[in-house]
Design a protein around this motif. Structure first.
Motif, PDB file in Angstrom:
ATOM      1  N   LEU A 159       0.824  -1.207   0.000  1.00  0.00           N
ATOM      2  CA  LEU A 159       0.000   0.000   0.000  1.00  0.00           C
ATOM      3  C   LEU A 159       0.861   1.261   0.000  1.00  0.00           C
ATOM      4  CD1 LEU A 159      -2.721   1.483   0.276  1.00  0.00           C
ATOM      5  CD2 LEU A 159      -2.533   1.153   2.763  1.00  0.00           C
ATOM      6  N   PHE A 160       1.823   1.333   0.899  1.00  0.00           N
ATOM      7  CA  PHE A 160       2.652   2.529   1.001  1.00  0.00           C
ATOM      8  C   PHE A 160       3.569   2.683  -0.206  1.00  0.00           C
ATOM      9  CE2 PHE A 160       2.188   1.871   5.795  1.00  0.00           C
ATOM     10  CZ  PHE A 160       1.059   2.668   5.839  1.00  0.00           C
ATOM     11  N   SER A 161       3.948   1.562  -0.822  1.00  0.00           N
ATOM     12  CA  SER A 161       4.760   1.657  -2.032  1.00  0.00           C
ATOM     13  C   SER A 161       3.947   2.253  -3.180  1.00  0.00           C
ATOM     14  CB  SER A 161       5.285   0.273  -2.415  1.00  0.00           C
ATOM     15  OG  SER A 161       6.025   0.333  -3.617  1.00  0.00           O
ATOM     16  N   GLN A 162       2.671   1.875  -3.302  1.00  0.00           N
ATOM     17  CA  GLN A 162       1.820   2.448  -4.342  1.00  0.00           C
ATOM     18  C   GLN A 162       1.534   3.924  -4.089  1.00  0.00           C
ATOM     19  OE1 GLN A 162      -1.645  -0.073  -4.430  1.00  0.00           O
ATOM     20  NE2 GLN A 162      -0.591  -1.754  -5.492  1.00  0.00           N
ATOM     21  N   LEU A 163       1.534   4.326  -2.818  1.00  0.00           N
ATOM     22  CA  LEU A 163       1.336   5.737  -2.487  1.00  0.00           C
ATOM     23  C   LEU A 163       2.626   6.549  -2.623  1.00  0.00           C
ATOM     24  CD1 LEU A 163      -0.970   5.426   0.672  1.00  0.00           C
ATOM     25  CD2 LEU A 163      -1.646   6.101  -1.647  1.00  0.00           C
ATOM     26  N   GLY A 164       3.739   5.874  -2.826  1.00  0.00           N
ATOM     27  CA  GLY A 164       5.018   6.577  -2.938  1.00  0.00           C
ATOM     28  C   GLY A 164       5.575   7.032  -1.611  1.00  0.00           C
ATOM     29  N   TRP A 165       5.220   6.340  -0.539  1.00  0.00           N
ATOM     30  CA  TRP A 165       5.658   6.736   0.800  1.00  0.00           C
ATOM     31  C   TRP A 165       6.901   5.997   1.270  1.00  0.00           C
ATOM     32  CZ3 TRP A 165       0.568   7.221   4.147  1.00  0.00           C
ATOM     33  CH2 TRP A 165      -0.198   8.282   3.624  1.00  0.00           C
ATOM     34  N   VAL A 166       7.383   5.015   0.526  1.00  0.00           N
ATOM     35  CA  VAL A 166       8.589   4.304   0.932  1.00  0.00           C
ATOM     36  C   VAL A 166       9.769   5.277   0.887  1.00  0.00           C
ATOM     37  CG1 VAL A 166      10.133   2.382   0.384  1.00  0.00           C
ATOM     38  CG2 VAL A 166       7.660   2.113   0.138  1.00  0.00           C
ATOM     39  N   ILE A 235       9.526   4.708  23.849  1.00  0.00           N
ATOM     40  CA  ILE A 235      10.471   3.593  23.978  1.00  0.00           C
ATOM     41  C   ILE A 235      10.322   2.630  22.818  1.00  0.00           C
ATOM     42  CG2 ILE A 235      11.112   1.624  25.416  1.00  0.00           C
ATOM     43  CD1 ILE A 235      10.233   3.272  27.836  1.00  0.00           C
ATOM     44  N   TRP A 236       9.077   2.253  22.491  1.00  0.00           N
ATOM     45  CA  TRP A 236       8.863   1.274  21.428  1.00  0.00           C
ATOM     46  C   TRP A 236       9.281   1.823  20.063  1.00  0.00           C
ATOM     47  CZ3 TRP A 236       3.276  -0.523  23.109  1.00  0.00           C
ATOM     48  CH2 TRP A 236       3.386  -1.235  24.317  1.00  0.00           C
ATOM     49  N   THR A 237       9.026   3.089  19.816  1.00  0.00           N
ATOM     50  CA  THR A 237       9.392   3.667  18.522  1.00  0.00           C
ATOM     51  C   THR A 237      10.883   3.917  18.432  1.00  0.00           C
ATOM     52  OG1 THR A 237       7.218   4.756  18.476  1.00  0.00           O
ATOM     53  CG2 THR A 237       8.872   5.525  16.905  1.00  0.00           C
ATOM     54  N   TRP A 238      11.494   4.372  19.504  1.00  0.00           N
ATOM     55  CA  TRP A 238      12.933   4.636  19.503  1.00  0.00           C
ATOM     56  C   TRP A 238      13.725   3.349  19.280  1.00  0.00           C
ATOM     57  CZ3 TRP A 238      15.461   9.290  19.712  1.00  0.00           C
ATOM     58  CH2 TRP A 238      16.834   9.262  19.964  1.00  0.00           C
ATOM     59  N   ASN A 239      13.230   2.241  19.832  1.00  0.00           N
ATOM     60  CA  ASN A 239      13.935   0.962  19.705  1.00  0.00           C
ATOM     61  C   ASN A 239      13.463   0.132  18.517  1.00  0.00           C
ATOM     62  OD1 ASN A 239      15.447   1.462  22.040  1.00  0.00           O
ATOM     63  ND2 ASN A 239      13.877   0.570  23.355  1.00  0.00           N
ATOM     64  N   ASP A 240      12.489   0.608  17.762  1.00  0.00           N
ATOM     65  CA  ASP A 240      11.953  -0.171  16.647  1.00  0.00           C
ATOM     66  C   ASP A 240      13.014  -0.342  15.558  1.00  0.00           C
ATOM     67  OD1 ASP A 240      10.262  -1.509  14.921  1.00  0.00           O
ATOM     68  OD2 ASP A 240       9.410   0.323  14.099  1.00  0.00           O
ATOM     69  N   PHE A 241      13.210  -1.575  15.151  1.00  0.00           N
ATOM     70  CA  PHE A 241      14.192  -1.859  14.105  1.00  0.00           C
ATOM     71  C   PHE A 241      13.531  -2.442  12.861  1.00  0.00           C
ATOM     72  CE2 PHE A 241      17.058  -4.898  12.025  1.00  0.00           C
ATOM     73  CZ  PHE A 241      18.107  -4.059  11.678  1.00  0.00           C
ATOM     74  N   PHE A 242      12.572  -3.330  13.069  1.00  0.00           N
ATOM     75  CA  PHE A 242      12.009  -4.063  11.947  1.00  0.00           C
ATOM     76  C   PHE A 242      11.257  -3.155  10.982  1.00  0.00           C
ATOM     77  CE2 PHE A 242       8.615  -6.729  10.089  1.00  0.00           C
ATOM     78  CZ  PHE A 242       9.408  -7.649   9.421  1.00  0.00           C
ATOM     79  N   SER A 243      10.319  -2.355  11.492  1.00  0.00           N
ATOM     80  CA  SER A 243       9.516  -1.492  10.614  1.00  0.00           C
ATOM     81  C   SER A 243      10.383  -0.451   9.920  1.00  0.00           C
ATOM     82  CB  SER A 243       8.417  -0.799  11.422  1.00  0.00           C
ATOM     83  OG  SER A 243       7.542  -1.751  11.993  1.00  0.00           O
ATOM     84  N   GLN A 244      11.305   0.128  10.650  1.00  0.00           N
ATOM     85  CA  GLN A 244      12.171   1.143  10.053  1.00  0.00           C
ATOM     86  C   GLN A 244      13.109   0.541   9.022  1.00  0.00           C
ATOM     87  OE1 GLN A 244      14.033   3.025  13.429  1.00  0.00           O
ATOM     88  NE2 GLN A 244      12.071   3.615  14.337  1.00  0.00           N
ATOM     89  N   LEU A 245      13.510  -0.713   9.229  1.00  0.00           N
ATOM     90  CA  LEU A 245      14.353  -1.379   8.239  1.00  0.00           C
ATOM     91  C   LEU A 245      13.592  -1.637   6.946  1.00  0.00           C
ATOM     92  CD1 LEU A 245      17.049  -2.841   7.567  1.00  0.00           C
ATOM     93  CD2 LEU A 245      16.012  -4.914   8.530  1.00  0.00           C
ATOM     94  N   ILE A 246      12.287  -1.884   7.044  1.00  0.00           N
ATOM     95  CA  ILE A 246      11.467  -2.180   5.864  1.00  0.00           C
ATOM     96  C   ILE A 246      11.227  -0.919   5.033  1.00  0.00           C
ATOM     97  CG2 ILE A 246       9.206  -2.963   5.077  1.00  0.00           C
ATOM     98  CD1 ILE A 246      10.988  -5.210   6.054  1.00  0.00           C
ATOM     99  N   PHE A 247      10.884   0.179   5.678  1.00  0.00           N
ATOM    100  CA  PHE A 247      10.437   1.366   4.950  1.00  0.00           C
ATOM    101  C   PHE A 247      11.543   2.386   4.699  1.00  0.00           C
ATOM    102  CE2 PHE A 247       6.500  -0.070   7.141  1.00  0.00           C
ATOM    103  CZ  PHE A 247       5.765  -0.357   6.007  1.00  0.00           C
ATOM    104  N   LEU A 248      12.672   2.293   5.375  1.00  0.00           N
ATOM    105  CA  LEU A 248      13.748   3.258   5.201  1.00  0.00           C
ATOM    106  C   LEU A 248      14.985   2.532   4.681  1.00  0.00           C
ATOM    107  CD1 LEU A 248      13.375   5.268   8.540  1.00  0.00           C
ATOM    108  CD2 LEU A 248      12.361   5.788   6.314  1.00  0.00           C
TER     109      LEU A 248
END
Length: 307
Positions: A159-166, A235-248
């Protein structure tokens, strides 16, 4: 006429008992028994705390050691101090480490604002409003807590790739504006249910509607729950690795977890000393959040009915 003695007769002590006309003296406990038990208990707690904090202490000490001595000595007493690990680690990557901390701060701030606004409004609707299918949608919301992120990450990426948000921060911030964290909704619902409904009724008599009741009555009383939501989101967002690795994927958009991962190089030697030094730097915001928000965190958890 006999004179009665006016002298008071001493009554037996409450701790004494009379058996066949003879006093039974109670057995005295040792005055050192209670302090000794307290010393043993606190000593065990200190040992447990040291065992739990040993990895963090070892990481801090390792950040001050030369790179070739880190894994040769497991002790927490360094032989030498290499302050240059912090200065070199700050500029070791493509951009200064402060740029990655800034990226994480922007994402964290957007997620905190999104969760505070959307989750509080959703919680007020579940706790105070009456609408069709309320219990059903509340159950669906609770079931979504058990849904692992790995199940929804692929549809989200498409979805985010089609929106150009990646390669932007939008995939990490926009979902928070849609009340996607069911845990915080449930936490706030439990808190709002503890607020007397008489306050709502009194405000409604004065002509207040739901927006005014929410903004001027419920929201000011929800400060502990809001603070708990903000702390956990940070805390959860600062330590998040998986989601940030996918989209950034662009290095200039890396956050702190991705930047720390960049210190490891599979084709050459990894400078663990610099990586540990920057790990210590990345822990400072979390430590400060816990230091100044601990009382709000404890109060928020204790008054939300989660037992």
């Amino acid at each position: 006429m006999t004179k009665i003695d006016d002298a008071p007769v001493s009554a037996p002590l409450a701790t004494e008992t009379i058996v066949t006309g003879r006093r039974a003296v109670p057995r005295r406990r040792s005055p050192f028994r209670k302090p000794l038990a307290s010393v043993i208990r606190h000593g065990l707690l200190i040992l447990l705390a040291v065992g739990m904090l040993y990895p963090v202490i070892w990481m801090v000490v390792s950040s001050l050691r030369p790179n070739d001595e880190i894994f040769r000595d497991p002790s927490i007493i360094p032989d030498s101090f290499e302050i240059s690990n912090y200065t070199d680690g700050w500029t070791a990557l493509a951009a200064p480490f402060g740029a990655y901390m800034w990226n994480s701060a922007v994402i964290v701030l957007g997620c905190i604002i999104g969760n505070l606004v959307s989750c509080s409004m959703a919680a007020y609707a579940f706790a105070r409003l009456h609408f069709s299918g309320k219990r059903f949608w509340f159950a669906v919301m609770l079931l979504s807590i058990m849904l692992p992120i790995h199940v929804i990450i692929v549809p989200q990426y498409v979805l985010f790739s089609q929106l150009g948000w990646v390669n932007t921060f939008l995939p990490l911030i926009v979902p928070k504006l849609l009340a996607t964290d069911a845990f915080f909704i449930f936490l706030m619902v439990q808190f709002i249910r503890g607020i007397p409904k008489e306050l709502d009724e009194a405000a409604r008599i004065d002509g207040a509607g739901h927006p005014r009741i929410f903004l001027q009555i419920i929201l000011p009383l929800m400060v502990p729950a809001l603070a708990t939501t903000a702390i956990f989101t940070f805390i959860w967002t600062w330590n998040d690795f998986f989601s940030q690795l996918i989209f950034l994927t662009k290095p200039e958009l890396y956050t702190v977890p991705l930047a720390l991962r960049s210190f490891e190089d599979a084709q050459s030697s990894t400078n663990y000393a610099q990586m540990f030094a920057m790990s210590v730097v990345s822990l400072i915001p979390i430590f400060l959040i816990f230091l100044f928000g601990q009382r709000f965190l404890i109060k928020g958890i204790a008054t939300t009915g989660i037992k």
